[in-house]
Design an enzyme around this catalytic site. Structure first.
Site, mmCIF file in Angstrom:
data_model
loop_
_atom_site.group_PDB
_atom_site.id
_atom_site.type_symbol
_atom_site.label_atom_id
_atom_site.label_comp_id
_atom_site.label_asym_id
_atom_site.label_seq_id
_atom_site.Cartn_x
_atom_site.Cartn_y
_atom_site.Cartn_z
ATOM 1 N N HIS A 1 -1.915 17.855 -25.961
ATOM 2 C CA HIS A 1 -2.007 16.427 -25.653
ATOM 3 C C HIS A 1 -3.318 15.789 -26.115
ATOM 4 C CE1 HIS A 1 1.602 17.204 -23.436
ATOM 5 N NE2 HIS A 1 1.683 15.967 -23.009
ATOM 6 N N ARG B 1 -4.104 22.534 -13.438
ATOM 7 C CA ARG B 1 -3.143 21.574 -13.984
ATOM 8 C C ARG B 1 -3.523 21.135 -15.402
ATOM 9 N NH1 ARG B 1 -0.390 16.280 -10.909
ATOM 10 N NH2 ARG B 1 0.852 15.625 -12.689
ATOM 11 N N LYS C 1 1.912 11.527 -11.093
ATOM 12 C CA LYS C 1 1.118 10.611 -11.906
ATOM 13 C C LYS C 1 1.955 9.372 -12.175
ATOM 14 C CE LYS C 1 -1.750 13.782 -14.569
ATOM 15 N NZ LYS C 1 -2.064 14.183 -15.958
ATOM 16 N N LYS D 1 6.219 23.265 -13.829
ATOM 17 C CA LYS D 1 5.455 22.050 -13.481
ATOM 18 C C LYS D 1 5.177 22.015 -11.980
ATOM 19 C CE LYS D 1 3.914 17.679 -14.194
ATOM 20 N NZ LYS D 1 4.057 16.461 -14.974
ATOM 21 N N GLU E 1 8.140 19.190 -24.990
ATOM 22 C CA GLU E 1 7.440 19.462 -23.716
ATOM 23 C C GLU E 1 7.931 20.792 -23.129
ATOM 24 O OE1 GLU E 1 4.882 17.829 -22.496
ATOM 25 O OE2 GLU E 1 5.033 15.725 -23.118
ATOM 26 N N ASN F 1 -2.093 19.890 -20.370
ATOM 27 C CA ASN F 1 -2.540 19.011 -21.449
ATOM 28 C C ASN F 1 -2.517 19.709 -22.793
ATOM 29 O OD1 ASN F 1 -3.009 16.675 -19.961
ATOM 30 N ND2 ASN F 1 -4.946 17.519 -19.205
ATOM 31 N N GLU G 1 -5.457 17.604 -10.929
ATOM 32 C CA GLU G 1 -5.850 18.010 -12.275
ATOM 33 C C GLU G 1 -7.345 18.239 -12.435
ATOM 34 O OE1 GLU G 1 -3.527 16.098 -15.448
ATOM 35 O OE2 GLU G 1 -5.329 16.231 -16.680
ATOM 36 N N HIS H 1 -2.237 12.641 -27.900
ATOM 37 C CA HIS H 1 -2.520 11.273 -27.454
ATOM 38 C C HIS H 1 -3.250 10.480 -28.542
ATOM 39 C CE1 HIS H 1 -2.169 12.185 -22.859
ATOM 40 N NE2 HIS H 1 -1.018 11.849 -23.395
ATOM 41 N N ARG I 1 0.815 -1.229 0.000
ATOM 42 C CA ARG I 1 0.000 0.000 0.000
ATOM 43 C C ARG I 1 0.842 1.269 0.000
ATOM 44 N NH1 ARG I 1 -2.724 -3.288 3.458
ATOM 45 N NH2 ARG I 1 -4.533 -4.238 2.484
ATOM 46 N N HIS J 1 6.380 10.285 -27.689
ATOM 47 C CA HIS J 1 5.294 11.062 -27.093
ATOM 48 C C HIS J 1 5.442 12.566 -27.409
ATOM 49 C CE1 HIS J 1 2.442 12.594 -24.192
ATOM 50 N NE2 HIS J 1 3.410 13.286 -23.614
HETATM 51 N N1 LIG Z 1 3.814 10.789 -15.118
HETATM 52 C C1 LIG Z 1 3.682 11.873 -15.852
HETATM 53 O O1 LIG Z 1 3.243 12.923 -15.387
HETATM 54 C C2 LIG Z 1 4.115 11.821 -17.267
HETATM 55 C C3 LIG Z 1 4.301 13.010 -17.977
HETATM 56 C C4 LIG Z 1 4.774 12.934 -19.277
HETATM 57 C C5 LIG Z 1 5.043 11.697 -19.848
HETATM 58 N N2 LIG Z 1 4.843 10.565 -19.134
HETATM 59 C C6 LIG Z 1 5.137 9.261 -19.704
HETATM 60 O O2 LIG Z 1 6.525 9.161 -19.952
HETATM 61 C C7 LIG Z 1 6.725 8.195 -20.977
HETATM 62 C C8 LIG Z 1 7.786 8.690 -21.928
HETATM 63 O O3 LIG Z 1 8.977 8.865 -21.234
HETATM 64 P P1 LIG Z 1 10.371 8.937 -22.005
HETATM 65 O O4 LIG Z 1 10.222 9.797 -23.181
HETATM 66 O O5 LIG Z 1 11.375 9.264 -20.994
HETATM 67 O O6 LIG Z 1 10.518 7.465 -22.604
HETATM 68 P P2 LIG Z 1 11.313 6.159 -22.104
HETATM 69 O O7 LIG Z 1 11.269 6.031 -20.652
HETATM 70 O O8 LIG Z 1 10.780 5.039 -22.920
HETATM 71 O O9 LIG Z 1 12.809 6.462 -22.541
HETATM 72 C C9 LIG Z 1 13.101 6.640 -23.904
HETATM 73 C C10 LIG Z 1 14.343 5.850 -24.312
HETATM 74 O O10 LIG Z 1 15.494 6.508 -23.783
HETATM 75 C C11 LIG Z 1 16.358 5.550 -23.179
HETATM 76 N N3 LIG Z 1 17.113 6.280 -22.140
HETATM 77 C C12 LIG Z 1 16.662 6.756 -20.960
HETATM 78 N N4 LIG Z 1 17.609 7.481 -20.357
HETATM 79 C C13 LIG Z 1 18.698 7.454 -21.161
HETATM 80 C C14 LIG Z 1 19.987 8.042 -21.100
HETATM 81 N N5 LIG Z 1 20.334 8.851 -20.098
HETATM 82 N N6 LIG Z 1 20.855 7.792 -22.112
HETATM 83 C C15 LIG Z 1 20.487 7.016 -23.160
HETATM 84 N N7 LIG Z 1 19.277 6.458 -23.298
HETATM 85 C C16 LIG Z 1 18.390 6.677 -22.302
HETATM 86 C C17 LIG Z 1 15.431 4.505 -22.677
HETATM 87 O O11 LIG Z 1 16.117 3.278 -22.534
HETATM 88 C C18 LIG Z 1 14.378 4.447 -23.788
HETATM 89 O O12 LIG Z 1 14.804 3.605 -24.827
HETATM 90 C C19 LIG Z 1 5.390 7.974 -21.631
HETATM 91 O O13 LIG Z 1 4.913 6.708 -21.276
HETATM 92 C C20 LIG Z 1 4.510 9.049 -21.037
HETATM 93 O O14 LIG Z 1 3.168 8.646 -20.901
HETATM 94 C C21 LIG Z 1 4.393 10.604 -17.862
HETATM 95 ZN ZN LIG Z 2 3.428 15.032 -22.333
#
Ligand SMILES: NC(=O)c1ccc[n+]([C@@H]2O[C@H](COP(=O)([O-])OP(=O)(O)OC[C@H]3O[C@@H](n4cnc5c(N)ncnc54)[C@H](O)[C@@H]3O)[C@@H](O)[C@H]2O)c1
Ligand SMILES: [Zn+2]
Length: 369
Positions: free
Chosen positions: A254, A247, A149, A233, A191, A251, A243, A258, A127, A271
């Site tokens: 987005h 907040r 999130k 942020k 972003e 979006n 949100e 999305h 939990r 993304h």
């Molecule tokens: N929680 C939230 O508020 C929130 C906000 C925006 C996006 N997201 C989510 O985040 C995700 C996208 O995240 P992302 O773009 O970081 O993608 P990801 O985590 O898939 O990373 C992208 C690629 O970069 C590689 N990588 C990571 N760090 C590295 C580094 N330092 N050097 C070399 N390679 C590296 C990873 O192995 C991967 O192949 C989506 O699923 C999205 O929905 C969440």
């Molecule tokens: Zn985003």
């Protein structure tokens, strides 16, 4: 590659204050080397489990091991298609086998996918155990690590399973971005442009003006941009954790973004790239309503184009994108809430956008009939 330009880089501290938890985001070149001290200062529970991906761990794991020592990392694949409940189960399995108890801290070390999946595991294991994010992509540093999130995708939709679970701390070290593939780096920059569009014309201008130094990953230029993004942020999340109000401006781009990701099954676009198109759609729609100046729309289109080409969209129909928007979480009582720009640095949220308006904007941006 990033490089240290002084032995003791200044440490930026940004506070996030929400009803469920208050925490700080610390940002400094070499921040990973401070991780143990930050965790100790926080009183983070003693047993520290790191969740990372094989790639990130191979590149940067040794630095983390050096400061944290102890437990074997829990490695799960990253990338959008692995952001599934089955990966969260793998994390639970590893925690159970290691007898992780409430006196444990889970540290996520990776991009947004690792942060979201492992954050969800931390939120639900026993939990809830202590959670610290150490984001390693630009996107995760400026966006996903802050705000609580966490969750995973369902085969029928993105982020459909999840919760709000604020971390106990976020530690950002821009030096890890030195190994990030250019495409991933660019994905994070969209972003940053989003924050400029919603909240700061100065940040928007800085990205436009300093593009070359940003791409060279000069930490003198990049670190302040990350800091500004985190401040925006943090402020927005502090004002509205769940949100339900302000907040929602984050979006921006987005709603269409999305949908673009969904119709291409999360395979064609990063993304951020989909958000790049989504911002153009929202800007075009706002301009057509006479609510956004054409020269501002043009400035947005130029800065997006200046980062490099986005994946093609001419084979995607606007009808498909519109259909995918109907499944969006931003539908409230059957109405689509749309964030529209009113100027660079300012937005408004409307719920009276018609399908015709969206369809027309999609076509003008380049989607097929
Ligand atoms: N929680 C939230 O508020 C929130 C906000 C925006 C996006 N997201 C989510 O985040 C995700 C996208 O995240 P992302 O773009 O970081 O993608 P990801 O985590 O898939 O990373 C992208 C690629 O970069 C590689 N990588 C990571 N760090 C590295 C580094 N330092 N050097 C070399 N390679 C590296 C990873 O192995 C991967 O192949 C989506 O699923 C999205 O929905 C969440
Ligand atoms: Zn985003």
């Amino acid at each position: 590659m990033l490089s240290y330009h002084s032995p003791s880089m200044p440490l930026d501290r940004i506070d996030v204050t929400t009803p469920s938890r208050s925490y700080s985001v610390t940002l400094s070149d070499g921040g990973i080397d401070r991780l143990a001290r930050i965790l100790d200062d926080l009183g983070a529970p003693e047993r520290r489990f790191v969740v990372s991906s094989p790639l990130v761990w191979r590149l940067h794991g040794p630095r983390v091991s050096r400061v944290l020592g102890s437990e074997e990392p829990i490695l799960v694949p990253d990338g959008e298609r692995y952001k599934q409940l089955s990966m969260v189960v793998r994390i639970y399995d590893a925690l159970v086998h290691a007898n992780a108890d409430r006196a444990s801290t889970l540290i996520t070390f990776g991009g947004g996918v690792i942060g979201d999946m492992a954050g969800f595991a931390a939120a639900t294991y026993l939990r809830g155990i202590a959670l610290v994010h150490v984001p390693t992509t630009l996107l995760a540093q400026v966006d996903s690590a802050i705000g609580g999130k966490v969750g995973v995708n369902h085969p029928l939709g993105k982020n459909l399973i999840g919760s709000f679970y604020q971390p106990h701390a976020v530690v950002i070290d821009p030096l890890v971005l030195g190994t990030l593939p250019r495409r991933e780096f660019r994905a994070g920059l969209y972003e940053v442009i989003k924050y400029g569009m919603t909240s700061s014309a100065a940040l928007f201008d800085r990205v436009a003006r300093e593009r070359k130094a940003i791409f060279a990953r000069s930490s003198a230029v990049l670190t302040p941009i990350i800091a500004d993004s985190c401040r925006i942020k943090a402020a927005v999340v502090s004002a509205d954790e769940r949100e339900t109000g302000p907040r929602r401006i984050l979006n921006f781009g987005h709603t269409a973004g999305h949908a673009i990701e969904a119709v291409t099954k999360y395979r064609r676009f990063r993304h951020g790239e989909a958000v790049g198109y989504g911002m153009l759609v929202a800007a075009d729609l706002a301009r057509a309503r006479g609510a956004f100046a054409d020269h501002d729309r043009q400035a947005l289109a130029e800065v997006i184009a200046s980062l490099g080409p986005l994946p093609p969209i001419a084979d995607l129909s606007s009808a498909q994108i519109l259909e995918a928007m109907q499944h969006d979480k931003k539908m409230v009582a059957g109405r689509l809430h749309f964030v529209l720009p009113t100027a660079i640095g300012a937005t408004t949220i409307v719920d009276d956008v018609t399908e015709q308006e969206i369809g027309a904007a999609l076509k003008r941006v380049g989607f097929a009939k």
